[in-house]
Design a protein around this motif. Sequence first.
Motif, PDB file in Angstrom:
ATOM      1  N   GLU A 261       0.450  -1.241  -0.081  1.00 54.26           N
ATOM      2  CA  GLU A 261       0.072  -0.033  -0.364  1.00 54.26           C
ATOM      3  C   GLU A 261       0.977   0.866   0.424  1.00 54.26           C
ATOM      4  O   GLU A 261       1.375   0.989   0.764  1.00 54.26           O
ATOM      5  CB  GLU A 261      -1.062  -0.420   1.190  1.00 54.26           C
ATOM      6  N   ALA A 262       0.875   2.191  -0.738  1.00 57.67           N
ATOM      7  CA  ALA A 262       1.588   3.190  -1.119  1.00 57.67           C
ATOM      8  C   ALA A 262       1.052   4.342   0.331  1.00 57.67           C
ATOM      9  O   ALA A 262       0.252   4.037   0.797  1.00 57.67           O
ATOM     10  CB  ALA A 262       1.114   3.888  -2.250  1.00 57.67           C
ATOM     11  N   THR A 263       2.048   5.019   0.880  1.00 56.20           N
ATOM     12  CA  THR A 263       1.838   6.113   1.534  1.00 56.20           C
ATOM     13  C   THR A 263       1.634   7.160   1.503  1.00 56.20           C
ATOM     14  O   THR A 263       1.660   7.715   0.044  1.00 56.20           O
ATOM     15  CB  THR A 263       3.329   5.778   2.816  1.00 56.20           C
ATOM     16  N   VAL A 264       1.218   8.687   2.137  1.00 63.52           N
ATOM     17  CA  VAL A 264       0.845   9.776   1.932  1.00 63.52           C
ATOM     18  C   VAL A 264       2.362  10.143   1.069  1.00 63.52           C
ATOM     19  O   VAL A 264       2.676  10.959   0.112  1.00 63.52           O
ATOM     20  CB  VAL A 264       0.478  10.412   3.278  1.00 63.52           C
ATOM     21  N   GLU A 265       3.462   9.951   1.217  1.00 65.52           N
ATOM     22  CA  GLU A 265       4.578  10.487   0.908  1.00 65.52           C
ATOM     23  C   GLU A 265       4.756   9.551  -0.145  1.00 65.52           C
ATOM     24  O   GLU A 265       5.520  10.210  -1.636  1.00 65.52           O
ATOM     25  CB  GLU A 265       5.924   9.826   1.832  1.00 65.52           C
ATOM     26  N   GLY A 266       4.502   8.696  -0.503  1.00 63.27           N
ATOM     27  CA  GLY A 266       4.829   7.597  -1.912  1.00 63.27           C
ATOM     28  C   GLY A 266       3.743   8.240  -2.756  1.00 63.27           C
ATOM     29  O   GLY A 266       3.957   8.382  -3.764  1.00 63.27           O
ATOM     30  N   GLU A 267       2.469   9.031  -2.673  1.00 61.48           N
ATOM     31  CA  GLU A 267       1.487   9.715  -3.273  1.00 61.48           C
ATOM     32  C   GLU A 267       2.462  10.854  -3.567  1.00 61.48           C
ATOM     33  O   GLU A 267       1.614  11.398  -4.506  1.00 61.48           O
ATOM     34  CB  GLU A 267       0.289   9.718  -2.239  1.00 61.48           C
ATOM     35  N   ASN A 268       2.631  11.770  -2.975  1.00 62.21           N
ATOM     36  CA  ASN A 268       3.059  12.609  -3.296  1.00 62.21           C
ATOM     37  C   ASN A 268       4.134  12.270  -3.566  1.00 62.21           C
ATOM     38  O   ASN A 268       4.732  13.711  -4.758  1.00 62.21           O
ATOM     39  CB  ASN A 268       3.559  13.597  -1.796  1.00 62.21           C
ATOM     40  N   THR A 269       5.268  11.564  -3.808  1.00 60.56           N
ATOM     41  CA  THR A 269       6.384  11.857  -4.451  1.00 60.56           C
ATOM     42  C   THR A 269       5.834  11.592  -6.109  1.00 60.56           C
ATOM     43  O   THR A 269       6.765  12.261  -6.938  1.00 60.56           O
ATOM     44  CB  THR A 269       6.402  10.027  -3.669  1.00 60.56           C
ATOM     45  N   LEU A 270       4.562  10.368  -5.855  1.00 54.70           N
ATOM     46  CA  LEU A 270       4.539  10.053  -7.295  1.00 54.70           C
ATOM     47  C   LEU A 270       3.839  11.396  -8.501  1.00 54.70           C
ATOM     48  O   LEU A 270       3.742  12.004  -9.559  1.00 54.70           O
ATOM     49  CB  LEU A 270       2.982   8.783  -7.312  1.00 54.70           C
ATOM     50  N   GLU A 271       3.021  12.493  -7.587  1.00 51.88           N
ATOM     51  CA  GLU A 271       2.627  13.670  -7.989  1.00 51.88           C
ATOM     52  C   GLU A 271       3.796  14.409  -8.512  1.00 51.88           C
ATOM     53  O   GLU A 271       3.637  15.095  -9.472  1.00 51.88           O
ATOM     54  CB  GLU A 271       1.574  14.085  -7.077  1.00 51.88           C
ATOM     55  N   ALA A 272       4.831  14.592  -8.013  1.00 46.94           N
ATOM     56  CA  ALA A 272       5.952  15.914  -8.420  1.00 46.94           C
ATOM     57  C   ALA A 272       6.945  14.628  -9.189  1.00 46.94           C
ATOM     58  O   ALA A 272       6.873  15.546 -10.275  1.00 46.94           O
ATOM     59  CB  ALA A 272       6.940  15.428  -7.194  1.00 46.94           C
ATOM     60  N   PHE A 273       7.028  13.627  -9.053  1.00 42.32           N
ATOM     61  CA  PHE A 273       7.856  12.912 -10.628  1.00 42.32           C
ATOM     62  C   PHE A 273       7.305  12.514 -11.541  1.00 42.32           C
ATOM     63  O   PHE A 273       8.165  11.314 -11.658  1.00 42.32           O
ATOM     64  CB  PHE A 273       8.755  12.209  -9.892  1.00 42.32           C
ATOM     65  N   ALA A 274       5.922  11.927 -11.914  1.00 41.95           N
ATOM     66  CA  ALA A 274       4.932  11.237 -12.379  1.00 41.95           C
ATOM     67  C   ALA A 274       5.291  11.705 -14.519  1.00 41.95           C
ATOM     68  O   ALA A 274       5.667  11.123 -14.531  1.00 41.95           O
ATOM     69  CB  ALA A 274       3.191  11.474 -12.470  1.00 41.95           C
ATOM     70  N   TYR A 275       6.024  12.704 -14.095  1.00 44.35           N
ATOM     71  CA  TYR A 275       5.827  13.618 -15.613  1.00 44.35           C
ATOM     72  C   TYR A 275       7.135  12.425 -15.608  1.00 44.35           C
ATOM     73  O   TYR A 275       6.968  12.590 -17.053  1.00 44.35           O
ATOM     74  CB  TYR A 275       6.679  14.834 -15.075  1.00 44.35           C
ATOM     75  N   LEU A 276       7.829  12.194 -15.103  1.00 36.66           N
ATOM     76  CA  LEU A 276       8.872  11.031 -15.887  1.00 36.66           C
ATOM     77  C   LEU A 276       8.963   9.948 -16.434  1.00 36.66           C
ATOM     78  O   LEU A 276       9.461   9.540 -17.212  1.00 36.66           O
ATOM     79  CB  LEU A 276      10.126  10.770 -14.660  1.00 36.66           C
ATOM     80  N   LEU A 277       6.936   9.519 -16.139  1.00 37.65           N
ATOM     81  CA  LEU A 277       6.612   8.132 -16.548  1.00 37.65           C
ATOM     82  C   LEU A 277       6.432   8.590 -18.147  1.00 37.65           C
ATOM     83  O   LEU A 277       5.716   8.061 -18.493  1.00 37.65           O
ATOM     84  CB  LEU A 277       6.062   7.722 -15.740  1.00 37.65           C
ATOM     85  N   ASP A 278       6.033   9.767 -18.420  1.00 40.81           N
ATOM     86  CA  ASP A 278       4.837  10.655 -19.772  1.00 40.81           C
ATOM     87  C   ASP A 278       6.126  10.886 -20.384  1.00 40.81           C
ATOM     88  O   ASP A 278       5.446  11.283 -21.450  1.00 40.81           O
ATOM     89  CB  ASP A 278       4.420  11.845 -18.051  1.00 40.81           C
ATOM     90  N   GLU A 279       7.164  10.122 -20.426  1.00 39.50           N
ATOM     91  CA  GLU A 279       8.071  10.808 -21.394  1.00 39.50           C
ATOM     92  C   GLU A 279       8.211  10.178 -22.426  1.00 39.50           C
ATOM     93  O   GLU A 279       9.093  10.378 -23.370  1.00 39.50           O
ATOM     94  CB  GLU A 279       9.200  11.124 -21.009  1.00 39.50           C
ATOM     95  N   ASP A 280       7.538   8.578 -22.322  1.00 41.15           N
ATOM     96  CA  ASP A 280       7.563   8.046 -23.525  1.00 41.15           C
ATOM     97  C   ASP A 280       6.651   7.915 -24.756  1.00 41.15           C
ATOM     98  O   ASP A 280       5.754   8.931 -24.154  1.00 41.15           O
ATOM     99  CB  ASP A 280       7.004   6.935 -22.607  1.00 41.15           C
TER     100      ASP A 280
END
Length: 280
Positions: A261-280
């Motif tokens: 299960e994701a933590t709040v820190e994990g959710e925030n980190t994904l929000e901040a760095f999701a752009y790295l996954l959108d470069e494909d």
Amino acid sequence: MTDEEPAPTPADDRSNATTEDETAADESVSFEGLTVSDRVHIVPLGYEYERVTVPAIRMRADRVYLVYHEGDDPAKRPEYYADIREDLRAAGIAVDDDTVCNIFDLYDTLRTVAELIQANREHEVYVNLASGGKVTAIAGMIACMVTGNAEPIYVSAAEYGQDKEVPVAKNVTSVSRLPTYPIQAPSRDPLRLLRYVVEDGPVTKQECIEFAVGAGIDPLAGHSEDDTRGLYRLLDSHLLNSLRDDGYVETFKKGRNKYVEATVEGENTLEAFAYLLDED
């Protein structure tokens, strides 16, 4: 710019302005085999005017991205926002004013600034840390350090006020480049799993394995599906251990299954760095 040099007033400084003849000449020139970069400024907007316009005009910016707070009614924004756009355009600078984010949220601002940096990574990018508030300054600095593709700048002024109906600072005295230090962004493969856990979790470790294999994440994707223990070991060593160590996910047992299960820190980190996954 030195402290002794008088700061320009945006309306009077037209050092970057171009005439119609110059613009036509520029458009007629082609650059073959060459990469011609622009000078791009990313500017989160708070209650500033000169600290926005002076550095962009003096540093001869080609384009300025103005970042607004998404919760503001455009009709109720400070009147001098229109003056900012007018002064920049009068100086021959292209203005992009379509970007909004929650400027009071570190992760949303970090994501927004990082995305703009990455979208302009072929250009010379500067992030104005003085134009917004403390949150945008921190987010902008982190974005510069994580991407490694932008320079953070700080704009000092001689006078500072408190009335938000008028710009907070007046009489810019200097524009300084701030030092940066590399920050390692989350690794791509663990980040892909983190997005899956955030969006679909809690999920079992078996479901994590199925996701990793289906997404083609090595070495799980190339491992024998009959070797269950081996797949669980690879899931931990290649993906889950780093996410757990960073505090992005937690694992727990329920019945016979182990869940992630994701933590709040994990959710925030994904929000901040999701752009790295959108470069494909």
